[in-house]
Design an enzyme around this catalytic site. Structure first.
Site, PDB file in Angstrom:
ATOM      1  N   THR A 190     -50.209 -43.710  86.626  1.00 21.99           N
ATOM      2  CA  THR A 190     -49.623 -44.969  86.135  1.00 21.99           C
ATOM      3  C   THR A 190     -50.424 -45.583  84.979  1.00 21.99           C
ATOM      4  O   THR A 190     -49.974 -46.542  84.365  1.00 21.99           O
ATOM      5  CB  THR A 190     -49.554 -46.023  87.264  1.00 21.99           C
ATOM      6  OG1 THR A 190     -50.887 -46.364  87.649  1.00 21.99           O
ATOM      7  CG2 THR A 190     -48.793 -45.496  88.466  1.00 21.99           C
ATOM      8  N   PRO A 192     -51.170 -44.731  81.809  1.00 22.30           N
ATOM      9  CA  PRO A 192     -50.553 -44.894  80.485  1.00 22.30           C
ATOM     10  C   PRO A 192     -49.563 -46.058  80.466  1.00 22.30           C
ATOM     11  O   PRO A 192     -49.499 -46.801  79.480  1.00 22.30           O
ATOM     12  CB  PRO A 192     -49.833 -43.552  80.254  1.00 22.30           C
ATOM     13  CG  PRO A 192     -50.547 -42.577  81.132  1.00 22.30           C
ATOM     14  CD  PRO A 192     -50.989 -43.358  82.340  1.00 22.30           C
ATOM     15  N   CYS A 382     -15.967 -30.811  56.926  1.00 21.87           N
ATOM     16  CA  CYS A 382     -16.491 -31.251  55.636  1.00 21.87           C
ATOM     17  C   CYS A 382     -16.910 -30.034  54.797  1.00 21.87           C
ATOM     18  O   CYS A 382     -16.051 -29.329  54.301  1.00 21.87           O
ATOM     19  CB  CYS A 382     -17.598 -32.274  55.817  1.00 21.87           C
ATOM     20  SG  CYS A 382     -17.702 -33.379  54.398  1.00 21.87           S
ATOM     21  N   HIS A 508     -15.097 -36.357  59.081  1.00 25.38           N
ATOM     22  CA  HIS A 508     -15.977 -36.022  60.209  1.00 25.38           C
ATOM     23  C   HIS A 508     -15.372 -36.522  61.523  1.00 25.38           C
ATOM     24  O   HIS A 508     -15.707 -37.616  61.984  1.00 25.38           O
ATOM     25  CB  HIS A 508     -17.361 -36.665  60.014  1.00 25.38           C
ATOM     26  CG  HIS A 508     -18.143 -36.035  58.913  1.00 25.38           C
ATOM     27  ND1 HIS A 508     -19.031 -35.007  59.130  1.00 25.38           N
ATOM     28  CD2 HIS A 508     -18.159 -36.278  57.591  1.00 25.38           C
ATOM     29  CE1 HIS A 508     -19.564 -34.643  57.972  1.00 25.38           C
ATOM     30  NE2 HIS A 508     -19.056 -35.403  57.020  1.00 25.38           N
ATOM     31  N   GLU A 510     -15.977 -35.639  64.476  1.00 24.30           N
ATOM     32  CA  GLU A 510     -16.964 -35.720  65.563  1.00 24.30           C
ATOM     33  C   GLU A 510     -17.512 -37.134  65.740  1.00 24.30           C
ATOM     34  O   GLU A 510     -17.938 -37.502  66.836  1.00 24.30           O
ATOM     35  CB  GLU A 510     -18.112 -34.722  65.327  1.00 24.30           C
ATOM     36  CG  GLU A 510     -19.095 -35.046  64.197  1.00 24.30           C
ATOM     37  CD  GLU A 510     -18.623 -34.620  62.797  1.00 24.30           C
ATOM     38  OE1 GLU A 510     -17.414 -34.368  62.622  1.00 24.30           O
ATOM     39  OE2 GLU A 510     -19.472 -34.563  61.884  1.00 24.30           O
TER      40      GLU A 510
HETATM   41  N1  GLN Z   1     -21.709 -31.180  50.227  1.00 23.92           N
HETATM   42  C1  GLN Z   1     -20.325 -31.462  50.412  1.00 23.92           C
HETATM   43  C2  GLN Z   1     -19.891 -32.698  49.640  1.00 23.92           C
HETATM   44  O1  GLN Z   1     -20.703 -33.513  49.279  1.00 23.92           O
HETATM   45  C3  GLN Z   1     -19.993 -31.627  51.891  1.00 23.92           C
HETATM   46  C4  GLN Z   1     -20.624 -32.803  52.546  1.00 23.92           C
HETATM   47  C5  GLN Z   1     -20.598 -32.753  54.045  1.00 23.92           C
HETATM   48  O2  GLN Z   1     -20.436 -31.701  54.649  1.00 23.92           O
HETATM   49  N2  GLN Z   1     -20.838 -33.887  54.690  1.00 23.92           N
HETATM   50  O3  GLN Z   1     -18.741 -32.871  49.369  1.00 23.92           O
END
Ligand code: GLN
Length: 548
Positions: A190, A192, A382, A508, A510
């Site tokens: 304990t 730390p 992208c 993107h 994601e």
């Molecule tokens: N390098 C590419 C551009 O600027 C793709 C960028 C990325 O994948 N976020 O358009």
């Protein structure tokens, strides 16, 4: 109700998972019906992480309003199901930039501008402005770095002052610490934690609750010892053991009573937590009915944090499909037409990742070509989408040496080219096409079916785009443009005919996948991969075509 502020500091070492603890507490409080947001204070001097190498900093998380922010904001959005903005991430660089800009304008005329009070006031203003912007019940403030770091000091001091500015009863200090196991002594230590709490207390921000990361359970005697030496009640010593999945952490924190203690101490009007959907999700993540392998082809694969949101979106998409996706990390530098079959041979899906610069591009092109020819589900994000266009141009549209002007300015066929508004931009920070834009999808395409609607909004971070001057040629050879930005006629989504699932997106996706709302494209990509792997029977929503 006045907004309450919860400060979360970290001690002993970095990498204790402070972001996950903040996101987990946030989830628990949201589940109790409270309006919560989370803010990250980063003690580095970059104005934002947008200019940092992914090896240094991991993924740059882009918000709807186009802020380039710390990847912890991704955890906050995924766990809490909220949207964050520029206001949710503050760096020392931004604070100094704002203070110096004000100084040049004469805002402090006559005064000596100092860390205290000017820098600390600016930090406090950022925190309070966020709380007041939407009248949140709670702002969880994650203070980056480790207690004792020189650069964290102004933040700790600002939080100490804020406790009195907004009323002591409206704030809470939570400290995340480590209780290591010493094999030679055969016990948990304990000391730390005691030292870390001492350092924090010397700065006037003594903790109300301690969250103790440990590899082994904390027994009563250890908890009592920590409580006694760190000035907290024994119920305020919360154990945080390693979890199989980060998504289990809210449930583990609930078992330890963290949210209950917070509610009690802040005197919050909270209902019982509704975690039914969350528990079902965790159950699916931990006990999938099937598994498949996705190749993730990128140039930063040694550093998985560079692709954090993609990895998590695959977990979300997997859970919807009762499946676990194992990721085969493929370093694009080493892929070529000769070894691609060995590297990608057994996988059920290929995802070519975003990125900047020409390193590893040939490997990405080889991976795209392999997925296209073999009919393996392909998802290009992208730069991954741009590679798909280049590969298609060269090998399906007879545009020899087609390229992006990012990699070859004198290519005869610049199928990917600078966006007009990017020409002449010389500054690097915050100058790309950033943030959320509308996209109109074509019905009947894989993207159109995945979303099940025509108009979508997705986040961007790029300088280049599909060149509209060569769009007709590409389309004549079978490239399908399935998503376009209606305002500027920019190509946002491409597919190819005669392939079960081949989708490239300029945005993107994601970044918008959350536990409660898994991203439709990831759900669809995972499903196509499971069909390819033979785990799921093909249904009508997928095109019944054979690979070319
Ligand atoms: N390098 C590419 C551009 O600027 C793709 C960028 C990325 O994948 N976020 O358009």
């Amino acid at each position: 109700m006045a907004t309450k502020y919860i400060f979360i500091t970290g001690g002993v070492t970095s990498s204790l998972g402070k972001g996950i603890i903040c996101a987990s507490l946030g989830r628990l409080l949201v589940a109790r019906g409270l309006r919560v947001t989370v803010q990250k204070l980063d003690p580095y001097i970059n104005v934002d992480p947008g200019t940092m190498n992914p090896y240094e900093h991991g993924e740059v998380y882009v918000t709807d309003d186009g802020a380039e922010t710390d990847l912890d904001l991704g955890h906050y959005e995924r766990f809490l199901g909220i949207r964050t903005s520029q206001q949710n991430n503050v760096t020392t660089g931004r604070v100094y930039y704002d203070v110096i800009t004000k100084e040049r304008k004469g805002a402090y005329l006559g005064k000596t501008v100092q860390v205290i009070p000017h820098i600390t006031d600016e930090i406090k203003a950022h925190v309070k402005n966020l709380g007041e912007s939407e009248n949140y019940d709670i702002v969880i403030v994650e203070i980056g770095g480790t207690v004792g770091d020189i650069e964290s000091l102004p933040y700790i001091e600002a939080m100490r002052q804020l406790r009195y500015d907004v009323g002591r009863k409206n704030t809470l200090s939570i400290h995340l610490t480590l209780v290591p196991y010493l094999a030679a002594a055969g016990e948990l230590k304990t000391k730390p934690t005691q030292h870390s709490v001492k350092t924090l207390s010397e700065s006037g921000l003594s903790p109300d609750i301690l969250v103790c990361r440990s590899e082994y359970p904390l027994d009563d005697s250890i908890r009592r010892k920590i409580a006694q030496f760190c000035n907290v009640e024994i119920e305020d010593v919360i154990a945080s053991l390693d979890a199989e999945s980060i998504y289990e952490v809210p449930l583990l924190m609930q078992d330890e009573g963290l949210d209950g203690r917070v509610i009690e101490k802040l005197n919050l009007p909270a209902k019982n937590a509704d975690l039914v959907q969350w528990k079902q999700f965790v159950e699916k993540v931990k006990n999938p009915k099937s598994e498949a392998t996705i190749a993730l082809v990128g140039k930063y694969v040694e550093h998985h944090d560079a692709y954090k949101s993609i990895v998590e979106a695959l977990v979300h998409g997997g859970a919807v499909n009762d499946s676990r996706l194992n990721i085969k990390w493929i370093q694009s530098d080493y892929v070529n037409d000769h070894n691609v079959a060995d590297l990608l041979g057994g996988v059920s899906g290929v995802l070519v990742a975003p990125g900047f610069g020409d390193r590893g591009i040939d490997g990405k092109l080889a991976a795209v070509k392999f997925a296209r020819l073999q009919g393996i589900p392909f998802f290009g994000i992208c730069l991954g989408m741009q590679c798909a266009v280049i590969e298609f141009a060269r090998n399906c549209a007879n545009l020899h040496d087609a390229n992006s002007t990012e990699f070859n300015e004198s290519t005869p066929y610049p199928v990917i080219d600078y966006m007009p508004d990017q020409r002449g931009v010389t500054e690097k920070g915050g100058t790309m096409r950033l943030g959320q834009y509308e996209c109109k999808l074509t019905e009947g395409t894989n993207a159109g079916s995945a979303y099940g609607k025509e108009l979508i909004n997705e986040r961007h971070r790029h300088r280049f785009e599909l060149n509209n001057e060569l769009r007709d040629t590409l389309q004549q050879h079978g490239l399908v443009v399935s998503g376009v930005n209606p305002e500027r006629n920019l190509v946002e989504v491409i597919e190819i005919e005669k392939h079960p699932w081949f989708v490239g997106v300029q945005f993107h996706p994601e970044l918008k996948s959350t536990v409660n709302e898994p991203h439709p494209l990831f759900v669809s990509f995972v499903k196509a991969s499971l069909i390819y792997a033979g785990h799921v029977v093909k249904q009508e929503e997928f095109k019944n075509n054979q690979p070319v």
